[in-house]
Structures are given as C-alpha cells and as structure tokens.
Design an enzyme around this catalytic site. Structure first.
Site, PDB file in Angstrom:
ATOM      1  CG  HIS A 137      -1.621   1.420   1.575  1.00 36.78           C
ATOM      2  ND1 HIS A 137      -2.841   1.698   0.949  1.00 36.78           N
ATOM      3  CD2 HIS A 137      -1.218   2.540   2.342  1.00 36.78           C
ATOM      4  CE1 HIS A 137      -3.261   2.933   1.317  1.00 36.78           C
ATOM      5  NE2 HIS A 137      -2.177   3.312   2.009  1.00 36.78           N
ATOM      6  CD  GLU A 138       2.360   3.666   3.765  1.00 31.41           C
ATOM      7  OE1 GLU A 138       2.664   4.685   3.484  1.00 31.41           O
ATOM      8  OE2 GLU A 138       1.270   3.643   4.631  1.00 31.41           O
ATOM      9  CG  HIS A 174       0.676   6.389  -0.943  1.00 37.12           C
ATOM     10  ND1 HIS A 174      -0.623   6.720  -1.241  1.00 37.12           N
ATOM     11  CD2 HIS A 174       0.211   5.831   0.547  1.00 37.12           C
ATOM     12  CE1 HIS A 174      -1.404   6.739  -0.430  1.00 37.12           C
ATOM     13  NE2 HIS A 174      -0.954   5.900   0.702  1.00 37.12           N
ATOM     14  CD  GLU A 230      -4.076   6.439   2.582  1.00 40.50           C
ATOM     15  OE1 GLU A 230      -4.085   5.270   2.708  1.00 40.50           O
ATOM     16  OE2 GLU A 230      -3.312   7.658   2.436  1.00 40.50           O
TER      17      GLU A 230
END
Length: 426
Positions: A286-287, A290, A366
């Site tokens: 997920h990070e 970004h 997100e």
C-alpha cells in the site's frame, strides 16, 4: 407528551446505538472546541499578539537592540511565542499521554523520559525555526517588488533539505533506528521493491515501542536513494511488546495455550499483536503504491503551488495598514506580524476550504494505494492487516459520514474493507 415520549424512546435505544451517538457527539464537541474556543482565539481576543511583540521589544532594549533591529525582535517574539505555546500545551499533552493513552494501554513513557523528550523537541525546533525565519525575513526585506518569488524559492529549498536530512539526522535524536535483520521478511521486501522498480537502499526498524504501542510504516528519500522505515510495533515477530509478554510468562511461545496462567492469557488476549510478515508486506505494498502512483510528487506540487499563491497574496496585502491596525498594531507594521496575520487569520477561510479539498484527495489516494496492493495479490493480507491495526490502535470502525468527510485523511475502515472485499473473496 410528544417530547417525553421521544426521551423515553431514546432511553430504550440498544447499547450499540448509544455508543455510536456518544462517539458522534464527542467528535462534534471536540470539533467545536477546536474551531471556536482554541488557544489562538483567546490570544486574539485579549490582544496577546501586540502584547508579546511589545514584550519582545523590551527584551531587545535591555541588551541594546532598538526598534530598527526588527529581525532580532522578530526572533525574540518567535522564541517567546513558541515557549508560551509549549508551556500552555504541556498540561494537555501530559493528560493525553499519562491519562488517556495510559488508560488504554498505549503509553510506555515515564515522566522523566517525556519531559526530556519535550525539552529536546523544543531545542531542536528553535535551532531550525530561528535561523530559517531570520533568513526568510531578510529575503522579504531586501527582495524588492518580487520578494515573494525569492521567499517562495527559499522555503522550497528549506523544505526539500529538511525532508532529505530529517530521517538521517533529526529523527535519530529522538528514536533508535536499526537495520532490519537479514531474513525472510527483508528478502521479500527487497523482491517486492525490485518488482515495482522501487530504488530501495535500506530497510530500518524504529523503536517506537519506547513511546507508544501505536504502529506505522513509511518510506523517504529522493531519486535513487529510497529507504523504508517500519515501527517495531508493526512487526509481530519483532515487537518488544510481544517479547515482554513472553518474558512475563517465563515460557517459550506456545500455540496450544496449555499451562498458561489466567493473567498471562489475559495479557496475550489484550496484547498489541502487530502483523505477520505477509500482512507487513501488504501494508508496504500500500505504501509503495503511493510512490508508484505518483502521490508523493503530486502532494509536493500542490503544496508548492499553494505556497507560491500565498506568498503572492501576501505581497499584495502586506501594504494594507488597516490589517495591522485591526490586530492592534497602529504605529508599526512588522514583517513577521504581517506573515502571522495574513497566513494564519486572513487566509483561514481559504485554508479551511483547501484542507477539505486535500482531505478528499488524500482519501482518494488511499483507495488507489489499496487497489495497487490488491493488484500485487495482497488484498487478503491487507484486509486482515487493516483489521489488526484498527484493533491494535483501538480504532472505532463506525464513522459519521459528514464528520469523516471533513476530517479524515484516510477512508473509514469499513469503506476500505468493502473496497477490498470482492478481491479478497476472489
């Protein structure tokens, strides 16, 4: 009779409804306090800004600096203002740490550690704030008609430098960073980074457990020098919290639970469990999403466009003596006070609208990062990781849609789980 009947009906609400409405009422109460009764409103109402400016002038006069030394007086003003803010905020910070956080099992700080940490933060802040502010004020003074361009470029350089040096030189002043030990987790992180062309150079574990049991993960660095930082509370196998429970039991970790005392069972049941390796990889997926989707660069661009706009409008408004007079400055127009008035008060409606737009954009980012992790095949692990992290941090899974829309930079848990649910089932 209708009113009393309504009140009776309220008392008959089930427990889950009471919890929901109590949380909602508390959230809006906090919002109203922060909006209308915050510290800066009291300072504004009772003339705190001109008083503090006069006081800083008197301090300068004691050591031989007259009104012509405006930058020196501005630095004294900043020092006094930040000292006042730190002292008035200290009781609330103590209450939050040693009452609220302690009550819910998050706090791991002693009072001695807390006070030393607060003093260290204040000193480091002054070491950065005062030199940067003095240079910014000097640039505005000598910049001529286009000072706003030079001021913006200066703040851009400062922000990039601080981002570059923070993790290597500033953060280690407060927390211990150690390389992630060689093993399966590190290998899998390196493989995942390589698969998405993330230029990973190092993976660190930060000892966040000495402060709190809250967990986090992030990456930093520019160009080909990217690094990942994991909180030890995020790692189930690495967390000091889990080790402490094992040591209290005087036993090796067990899976069957036989032979454990009731006290140890309670601790294990309530421990901040962290995430398994697969779930940690999902969180990192997920990070890194970004980064891969350009969210970091987009945020920097938006921030700098806003900064340039604000400096331009500041250049337009700084000559308006009525602004200074409205805040109690009738005989002088200090540059620092102009920055404070215009950026903090005059721009406040614009800042509220901008903050809401950025919150909406952040939630969108997100969801996109979750979708990226899902494309990496980590939907199931991210699903369970989100639930664990919400449980570990005692998050309330139900949110008022209006309050969350205005305040939450991350989507509510249930919305994120719903978006991942179909992929998890697949």
């Amino acid at each position: 009779m209708g009113t009393w009947a309504s009140l009776d009906a309220m008392w008959d609400l089930p427990a889950e409804k009471w919890i929901f409405w109590a949380v909602l009422l508390f959230s809006w109460t906090v919002y109203l306090w922060e909006t209308f009764l915050a510290q800066r409103q009291f300072i504004l109402l009772f003339g705190g800004i001109p008083y503090l400016w006069r006081l800083s002038g008197r301090f300068c006069g004691y050591v031989g600096f007259g009104p012509e030394y405006e930058i020196i007086q501005s630095l004294v003003f900043l020092l006094l203002a930040t000292l006042f803010s730190a002292l008035t905020g200290l009781p609330w910070s103590l209450y939050n740490t040693f009452v609220i956080e302690e009550k819910h099992g998050f706090n791991h700080q002693t009072l001695d550690f807390f006070m030393k940490d607060a003093i260290k933060k204040f000193v480091v802040t002054q070491c950065i704030l005062l030199p940067v502010s003095s240079l910014l004020l000097y640039i505005i003074k000598i910049g001529g008609d286009y000072f706003f361009i030079y001021a913006w470029l200066f703040t851009l350089v400062v922000s990039l430098v601080l981002v570059t040096i923070y993790a290597d030189y500033i953060a280690p002043l407060f927390d211990k960073f150690t390389p992630l030990p060689e093993g399966k987790l590190k290998q899998e992180i390196e493989v995942m980074a390589k698969n998405i062309d993330f230029p990973l150079t190092k993976v660190y574990v930060v000892e966040g457990s000495k402060r709190s049991s809250h967990s986090n993960a992030y990456f930093y660095g520019f160009f080909k020098n990217k690094r990942i930082v994991l909180f030890d509370t995020l790692l189930e196998e690495y967390s000091v919290l889990n080790k402490g429970i094992q040591e209290d039991s005087g036993m090796e970790p067990r899976n069957d639970g036989e032979g454990d005392s009731e006290e140890i069972k309670a601790k294990v049941k309530n421990k901040k469990q962290g995430c398994k390796n697969e779930e940690v990889l999902a969180v990192l997926g997920h990070e890194l999403g970004h980064w891969k989707l350009g969210h970091t660069v987009k945020n920097i661009i938006i921030s700098q466009m806003n900064s340039f706009l604000c400096f331009f409008l500041f250049a337009v408004l700084i000559g308006q003596k009525e602004l200074f007079a409205a805040f109690g400055f009738y005989d002088s127009q200090p540059t620092l006070i102009g920055l404070l008035i215009i950026f903090q008060f005059i721009f406040s409606p614009y800042n509220e609208v901008l903050s809401f737009c950025l919150t909406v954009l952040s939630r969108r980012f997100e969801f996109q990062a979750d979708a990226f992790a899902r494309k990496l095949g980590k939907a199931k692990d991210l699903y369970s990781a989100l639930i664990k992290l919400n449980k570990d941090n005692l998050g309330f899974p139900v949110s008022d849609w209006l309050f969350s829309m205005w305040h939450y930079s991350h989507p509510p848990l249930l919305e994120r789980l719903q978006a991942l649910k179909s992929a998890k089932q697949d």
